[in-house]
Design a protein around this motif. Structure first.
Motif, short mmCIF file in Angstrom:
data_model
loop_
_atom_site.label_atom_id
_atom_site.label_comp_id
_atom_site.label_asym_id
_atom_site.label_seq_id
_atom_site.Cartn_x
_atom_site.Cartn_y
_atom_site.Cartn_z
N SER A 116 40.95 37.98 42.58
CA SER A 116 41.16 37.70 41.16
C SER A 116 42.03 36.46 41.03
O SER A 116 42.54 35.92 42.01
N ALA A 117 42.22 36.06 39.80
CA ALA A 117 43.02 34.86 39.55
C ALA A 117 44.47 35.04 40.00
O ALA A 117 45.17 34.07 40.27
N ASP A 118 44.93 36.29 40.06
CA ASP A 118 46.32 36.55 40.42
C ASP A 118 46.48 36.85 41.90
O ASP A 118 47.54 37.26 42.34
N GLY A 119 45.41 36.70 42.69
CA GLY A 119 45.49 36.99 44.11
C GLY A 119 44.50 38.06 44.50
O GLY A 119 43.71 38.54 43.69
N ASP A 120 44.51 38.41 45.78
CA ASP A 120 43.59 39.40 46.30
C ASP A 120 44.22 40.78 46.29
O ASP A 120 45.40 40.94 46.62
N TYR A 121 43.40 41.78 46.00
CA TYR A 121 43.86 43.15 45.99
C TYR A 121 42.84 44.02 46.69
O TYR A 121 41.63 43.85 46.51
N PHE A 122 43.33 44.96 47.50
CA PHE A 122 42.46 45.99 48.05
C PHE A 122 42.46 47.16 47.08
O PHE A 122 43.49 47.79 46.84
N VAL A 123 41.28 47.45 46.53
CA VAL A 123 41.13 48.44 45.48
C VAL A 123 40.31 49.61 46.03
O VAL A 123 39.32 49.41 46.74
N GLY A 124 40.70 50.84 45.70
CA GLY A 124 39.94 52.00 46.11
C GLY A 124 38.56 52.00 45.47
O GLY A 124 38.38 51.49 44.35
N PRO A 125 37.55 52.54 46.14
CA PRO A 125 36.18 52.51 45.59
C PRO A 125 36.08 53.17 44.22
O PRO A 125 35.28 52.73 43.39
N ASN A 126 36.88 54.20 43.97
CA ASN A 126 36.87 54.86 42.67
C ASN A 126 37.89 54.27 41.70
O ASN A 126 38.10 54.81 40.61
N LEU A 127 38.54 53.17 42.12
CA LEU A 127 39.49 52.44 41.28
C LEU A 127 40.73 53.26 40.95
O LEU A 127 41.46 52.94 40.02
N ALA A 128 40.98 54.31 41.72
CA ALA A 128 42.13 55.17 41.43
C ALA A 128 43.44 54.54 41.86
O ALA A 128 44.49 54.81 41.26
N ASP A 129 43.41 53.70 42.89
CA ASP A 129 44.65 53.08 43.36
C ASP A 129 44.32 51.78 44.08
O ASP A 129 43.16 51.40 44.23
N THR A 130 45.38 51.11 44.52
CA THR A 130 45.25 49.93 45.36
C THR A 130 46.09 50.15 46.62
O THR A 130 46.94 51.05 46.66
N LEU A 131 45.86 49.34 47.62
CA LEU A 131 46.65 49.45 48.85
C LEU A 131 48.13 49.25 48.55
O LEU A 131 48.99 49.96 49.07
N GLY A 132 48.43 48.29 47.69
CA GLY A 132 49.84 48.01 47.37
C GLY A 132 50.52 49.17 46.68
O GLY A 132 51.65 49.54 47.03
N THR A 133 49.86 49.77 45.67
CA THR A 133 50.49 50.88 44.96
C THR A 133 50.64 52.09 45.87
O THR A 133 51.65 52.81 45.80
#
Length: 316
Positions: free
Chosen positions: A142-159
């Motif tokens: 994304s414009a704010d950087g890269d994020y690893f997102v769960g397939p169901n969008l429930a969380d991210t690696l960072g959170t």
């Protein structure tokens, strides 16, 4: 289509294992960790396993007589992947004489749950608290950087990691936890296993703190699934998400059947599907690649999820 390096190495070492739960345990013990323990954001709290020197022999014997493992797992319908992986690892720790306790819930005097110790271990004469997670994330740029997102969008690696580092690993210091501890905790750390999935030629930035040799796959939209190339395919059920798949050829499907199965799935739900791409080797099918097939609007929704994660991380 070329095999992923990890699948090649895994099959070379473990193709003799036929029981799926023993193969899943082999993956937990042999696969590279997901995170780089030297990355500053993990605060020096990342654990790593050093499997026993007789691991190959022990797993081969277990594969020949897996009844004790099956009884220990006590699998139920719709078992969560994380819970399944925790049980597999608890079996190993128990058999190695390291396990003091597993899944110990800490409650307040008012019976409110404070937290849970995944593992209390005695290792090399030291009493330790280990948190454990097995996660699968898809890279979303994304414009704010890269994020690893769960397939169901429930969380991210960072959170997920902030929760583990800031809350779960601090449990041993809570007054209500002391009754569950036979000795002071000398080390609290997190063991993180899993797979990361990439779109096209995307790659993870070193700033994301993942190991260079982590287990990896691809992700693509449903509209692009017809471009996948392999001898045969399997839509993986959740408890088969750990180890690279090895299965009888007659249990696989061809590309046309895979596309039909995906259409039927996405007609009912927007949940992404993990697909194993396989080839025939000595009369069986072995996974060469794996990837999540996501709804065609997934990337837009994932970008929104990553944006929320960005805002949350910068408002702390």
């Amino acid at each position: 289509m070329q095999s992923e390096p990890f699948q090649v190495a895994f099959h070379a070492r473990w193709s003799g294992l036929r029981d799926p739960h023993v193969r899943a345990l082999a993956w937990l013990l042999d696969a590279p960790d997901l995170l780089d323990p030297a990355a500053a954001q993990w605060q020096g709290k990342i654990a790593t396993l050093t499997p026993a020197s007789d691991l190959d022999r022990w797993l081969a014997a277990l594969d020949g007589a897996p009844e004790n493992l099956h009884a220990f797992l006590m699998l139920r319908p719709y078992e969560r992947l994380g819970r399944y992986a925790e049980k597999l690892l608890a079996f190993y720790f128990f058999r190695q004489g390291m396990l003091v306790a597993h899944g110990v819930q800490v409650q307040s005097e008012k019976n409110q749950t404070i937290g849970e110790f995944d593992y209390l271990l005695q290792t090399a004469g030291q009493f330790e608290h280990w948190e454990f997670a097995t996660k699968l994330y898809l890279l979303e740029g994304s414009a704010d950087g890269d994020y690893f997102v769960g397939p169901n969008l429930a969380d991210t690696l960072g959170t997920k990691m902030r929760k583990i580092l800031d809350r779960q690993l601090a449990l041993g210091g809570h007054p209500d936890a002391q009754a569950h501890l036979p000795a002071p905790i000398e080390r609290a750390c997190a063991l993180i296993k899993g797979w990361l999935f990439y779109h096209g030629n995307d790659q993870a930035s070193p700033a994301l703190g993942v190991r260079a040799d982590h287990c990896r796959g691809f992700w693509c939209a449903q509209a692009d699934a017809g471009q996948l190339d392999a001898e045969c395919f399997v839509l993986l059920p959740r408890l088969s998400w750990l180890a690279p798949l090895q299965i009888e050829i007659d249990q696989t499907v061809d590309k046309a059947a895979m596309i039909v199965a995906l259409e039927a799935h996405f007609a009912q739900t927007s949940t992404p599907v993990l697909v194993s791409l396989l080839r025939a080797v000595d009369g069986i099918a072995q996974e060469i690649r794996r990837g999540f097939i996501v709804p065609d609007d997934w990337r837009e929704r994932a970008g929104q999820r990553a944006q929320r994660a960005f805002i949350a991380s910068h408002s702390r």
